[in-house]
Design a protein around this motif. Structure first.
Motif, mmCIF file in Angstrom:
data_model
loop_
_atom_site.group_PDB
_atom_site.id
_atom_site.type_symbol
_atom_site.label_atom_id
_atom_site.label_comp_id
_atom_site.label_asym_id
_atom_site.label_seq_id
_atom_site.Cartn_x
_atom_site.Cartn_y
_atom_site.Cartn_z
ATOM 1 N N ALA A 13 -35.295 15.186 -1.971
ATOM 2 C CA ALA A 13 -35.205 16.118 -0.843
ATOM 3 C C ALA A 13 -35.019 15.366 0.469
ATOM 4 C CB ALA A 13 -36.458 16.990 -0.786
ATOM 5 N N GLY A 14 -35.747 14.250 0.615
ATOM 6 C CA GLY A 14 -35.603 13.453 1.824
ATOM 7 C C GLY A 14 -34.213 12.857 1.964
ATOM 8 N N GLY A 15 -33.569 12.595 0.814
ATOM 9 C CA GLY A 15 -32.212 12.056 0.852
ATOM 10 C C GLY A 15 -31.234 13.015 1.508
ATOM 11 N N TYR A 16 -31.436 14.326 1.286
ATOM 12 C CA TYR A 16 -30.563 15.308 1.926
ATOM 13 C C TYR A 16 -30.717 15.256 3.444
ATOM 14 C CZ TYR A 16 -30.569 17.245 -2.824
ATOM 15 O OH TYR A 16 -30.464 17.417 -4.178
ATOM 16 N N ALA A 17 -31.973 15.178 3.897
ATOM 17 C CA ALA A 17 -32.215 15.115 5.342
ATOM 18 C C ALA A 17 -31.611 13.850 5.943
ATOM 19 C CB ALA A 17 -33.716 15.175 5.621
ATOM 20 N N GLU A 18 -31.685 12.748 5.205
ATOM 21 C CA GLU A 18 -31.116 11.496 5.700
ATOM 22 C C GLU A 18 -29.601 11.589 5.830
ATOM 23 O OE1 GLU A 18 -32.439 8.343 3.216
ATOM 24 O OE2 GLU A 18 -34.544 8.519 3.818
ATOM 25 N N LYS A 19 -28.957 12.335 4.922
ATOM 26 C CA LYS A 19 -27.505 12.517 5.024
ATOM 27 C C LYS A 19 -27.151 13.215 6.329
ATOM 28 C CE LYS A 19 -26.537 11.003 0.864
ATOM 29 N NZ LYS A 19 -27.920 10.759 0.465
ATOM 30 N N LEU A 20 -27.918 14.250 6.650
ATOM 31 C CA LEU A 20 -27.658 15.001 7.876
ATOM 32 C C LEU A 20 -27.907 14.138 9.112
ATOM 33 C CD1 LEU A 20 -29.310 18.317 6.716
ATOM 34 C CD2 LEU A 20 -26.907 18.056 7.294
ATOM 35 N N GLU A 21 -28.968 13.344 9.076
ATOM 36 C CA GLU A 21 -29.262 12.467 10.209
ATOM 37 C C GLU A 21 -28.181 11.399 10.354
ATOM 38 O OE1 GLU A 21 -33.222 10.899 10.073
ATOM 39 O OE2 GLU A 21 -34.088 12.824 9.475
ATOM 40 N N ALA A 22 -27.707 10.865 9.223
ATOM 41 C CA ALA A 22 -26.654 9.853 9.272
ATOM 42 C C ALA A 22 -25.359 10.428 9.827
ATOM 43 C CB ALA A 22 -26.410 9.275 7.877
ATOM 44 N N ALA A 23 -25.157 11.741 9.642
ATOM 45 C CA ALA A 23 -23.950 12.395 10.153
ATOM 46 C C ALA A 23 -24.081 12.791 11.613
ATOM 47 C CB ALA A 23 -23.629 13.628 9.314
ATOM 48 N N GLY A 24 -25.260 12.543 12.216
ATOM 49 C CA GLY A 24 -25.413 12.799 13.644
ATOM 50 C C GLY A 24 -26.413 13.864 14.021
ATOM 51 N N LEU A 25 -27.079 14.496 13.051
ATOM 52 C CA LEU A 25 -28.060 15.532 13.378
ATOM 53 C C LEU A 25 -29.382 14.886 13.783
ATOM 54 C CD1 LEU A 25 -28.526 18.626 13.392
ATOM 55 C CD2 LEU A 25 -29.503 18.375 11.104
ATOM 56 N N PRO A 26 -29.935 15.227 14.956
ATOM 57 C CA PRO A 26 -31.218 14.651 15.371
ATOM 58 C C PRO A 26 -32.321 14.964 14.362
ATOM 59 C CG PRO A 26 -30.134 15.751 17.215
ATOM 60 C CD PRO A 26 -29.358 16.108 15.991
ATOM 61 N N ALA A 27 -33.236 14.020 14.186
ATOM 62 C CA ALA A 27 -34.309 14.184 13.200
ATOM 63 C C ALA A 27 -35.185 15.391 13.506
ATOM 64 C CB ALA A 27 -35.164 12.918 13.152
ATOM 65 N N ARG A 28 -35.292 15.772 14.779
ATOM 66 C CA ARG A 28 -36.129 16.913 15.145
ATOM 67 C C ARG A 28 -35.556 18.244 14.645
ATOM 68 N NH1 ARG A 28 -33.661 19.256 19.667
ATOM 69 N NH2 ARG A 28 -32.031 17.945 20.590
ATOM 70 N N LEU A 29 -34.281 18.247 14.242
ATOM 71 C CA LEU A 29 -33.641 19.492 13.813
ATOM 72 C C LEU A 29 -33.585 19.645 12.297
ATOM 73 C CD1 LEU A 29 -30.631 19.779 16.307
ATOM 74 C CD2 LEU A 29 -32.908 20.799 16.465
ATOM 75 N N VAL A 30 -34.227 18.742 11.560
ATOM 76 C CA VAL A 30 -34.184 18.852 10.101
ATOM 77 C C VAL A 30 -35.459 18.283 9.502
ATOM 78 C CG1 VAL A 30 -32.973 16.639 9.876
ATOM 79 C CG2 VAL A 30 -32.836 18.312 8.025
ATOM 80 N N ASN A 31 -35.945 18.917 8.455
ATOM 81 C CA ASN A 31 -37.040 18.355 7.668
ATOM 82 C C ASN A 31 -36.868 18.809 6.223
ATOM 83 O OD1 ASN A 31 -38.206 21.096 8.691
ATOM 84 N ND2 ASN A 31 -39.530 20.534 6.979
ATOM 85 N N ALA A 32 -37.496 18.093 5.313
ATOM 86 C CA ALA A 32 -37.329 18.363 3.886
ATOM 87 C C ALA A 32 -38.678 18.341 3.196
ATOM 88 C CB ALA A 32 -36.384 17.339 3.259
ATOM 89 N N GLY A 33 -38.774 19.082 2.094
ATOM 90 C CA GLY A 33 -40.018 19.134 1.333
ATOM 91 C C GLY A 33 -39.788 19.783 -0.016
ATOM 92 N N LEU A 34 -40.894 20.172 -0.672
ATOM 93 C CA LEU A 34 -40.844 20.784 -1.995
ATOM 94 C C LEU A 34 -41.462 22.170 -1.936
ATOM 95 C CD1 LEU A 34 -42.057 17.740 -4.155
ATOM 96 C CD2 LEU A 34 -39.706 18.352 -3.542
ATOM 97 N N THR A 35 -41.031 23.019 -2.857
ATOM 98 C CA THR A 35 -41.605 24.358 -2.955
ATOM 99 C C THR A 35 -41.578 24.817 -4.402
ATOM 100 O OG1 THR A 35 -41.511 26.622 -2.074
ATOM 101 C CG2 THR A 35 -39.417 25.583 -2.595
ATOM 102 N N LEU A 36 -42.461 25.732 -4.735
ATOM 103 C CA LEU A 36 -42.491 26.293 -6.078
ATOM 104 C C LEU A 36 -41.318 27.255 -6.239
ATOM 105 C CD1 LEU A 36 -43.880 26.880 -8.808
ATOM 106 C CD2 LEU A 36 -45.253 28.619 -7.624
ATOM 107 N N GLY A 37 -40.517 27.040 -7.274
ATOM 108 C CA GLY A 37 -39.362 27.899 -7.483
ATOM 109 C C GLY A 37 -38.591 27.498 -8.719
ATOM 110 N N LYS A 38 -37.415 28.078 -8.846
ATOM 111 C CA LYS A 38 -36.573 27.831 -10.013
ATOM 112 C C LYS A 38 -35.991 26.428 -9.947
ATOM 113 C CE LYS A 38 -32.702 29.775 -12.630
ATOM 114 N NZ LYS A 38 -31.672 30.850 -12.684
ATOM 115 N N GLU A 39 -36.244 25.646 -10.976
ATOM 116 C CA GLU A 39 -35.762 24.271 -10.993
ATOM 117 C C GLU A 39 -34.234 24.236 -10.974
ATOM 118 O OE1 GLU A 39 -36.861 20.101 -13.341
ATOM 119 O OE2 GLU A 39 -37.195 22.048 -14.310
#
Length: 230
Positions: free
Chosen positions: A176-202
């Motif tokens: 999940a953190g890898g997705y956020a890092e992709k967005l940050e590497a593309a120019g999105l400020p870290a304050r505008l994105v966060n990643a985590g886990l949730t209970l749901g359909k795998e």
């Protein structure tokens, strides 16, 4: 006799002038067609089939240039990523998108990789999806950015799963953190994105988009000023 030659010379000069003007002139077919059609209608007794104006064409899909930033993001996902389930709140200020992990990865790049530069981060979806998403979230034109929350679905409650098997949870968090890092590497400020886990359909990921509100140390939301306001 002299007057006749003078008149003839003036006539030839005038004729030459109009010949040169006609040779230099041109017209645009798109603009000339309505005029020719109008003349045909005026002098014809036949009914003509209605034609569309040359400046109007049929367009398929959603537009990225109309509506609020969150509407642009919705149009982008619908047009570029298949299998998306999109819902909004009644005010249209919060949007939830659920989609398969593989579909999301094709947009932002392979999962679980970190430290990618902007060039590699833009490789997803033909180099179009990721930079467009980053630009829409920053919303520089309106001055009202949006925050993106990425929640990777796992079959167990994250807290309980961590107690039972922290290694598996750690791997999922890295993904999940890898997705956020992709967005940050593309120019999105870290304050505008966060990643985590949730209970749901795998195999699925939940994305939440809401208007970004800076945190005030005093515990109150900071009011964002629109461009031109002071």
């Amino acid at each position: 006799m002299a007057n006749q030659f003078l008149a003839l010379s003036l006539f030839v000069m005038l004729l030459s002038f109009f010949i040169v003007i006609n040779a230099m002139s041109n017209f645009e077919e798109a603009k000339a067609r309505p005029v020719l059609r109008s003349i045909s209608v005026a002098f014809s007794t036949k009914s003509l089939v209605e034609e569309k104006a040359p400046s109007f064409v049929d367009a398929q899909g959603d537009s990225y240039t109309q509506g609020d930033a969150i509407d642009h993001v919705e149009a982008l996902f619908r047009a570029q990523i298949t299998g998306t389930d999109i819902t909004k709140n009644s005010q249209g200020t919060i949007m939830h998108i659920r989609l398969p992990v593989r579909s999301f990865e094709r947009g932002v790049g392979a999962a679980g990789e970190s430290g990618l530069g902007p060039e590699k981060a833009r490789s997803g979806a033909g180099g179009f999806f990721l930079p467009t998403l980053v630009s829409l979230l920053q919303a520089k034109k309106t001055g009202i950015p949006y925050h993106m929350e990425i929640l990777l679905n796992i079959p167990q409650n994250p807290a309980e799963a961590f107690n039972k098997n922290p290694k598996i949870v750690g791997t999922a968090l890295k993904q999940a953190g890898g997705y956020a890092e992709k967005l940050e590497a593309a120019g999105l400020p870290a304050r505008l994105v966060n990643a985590g886990l949730t209970l749901g359909k795998e195999g699925y990921v939940d994305l939440y988009f809401r208007r970004y509100r800076p945190i005030n140390p005093l515990g109150e939301s900071v009011k964002q000023e629109a461009p031109g306001e002071r």
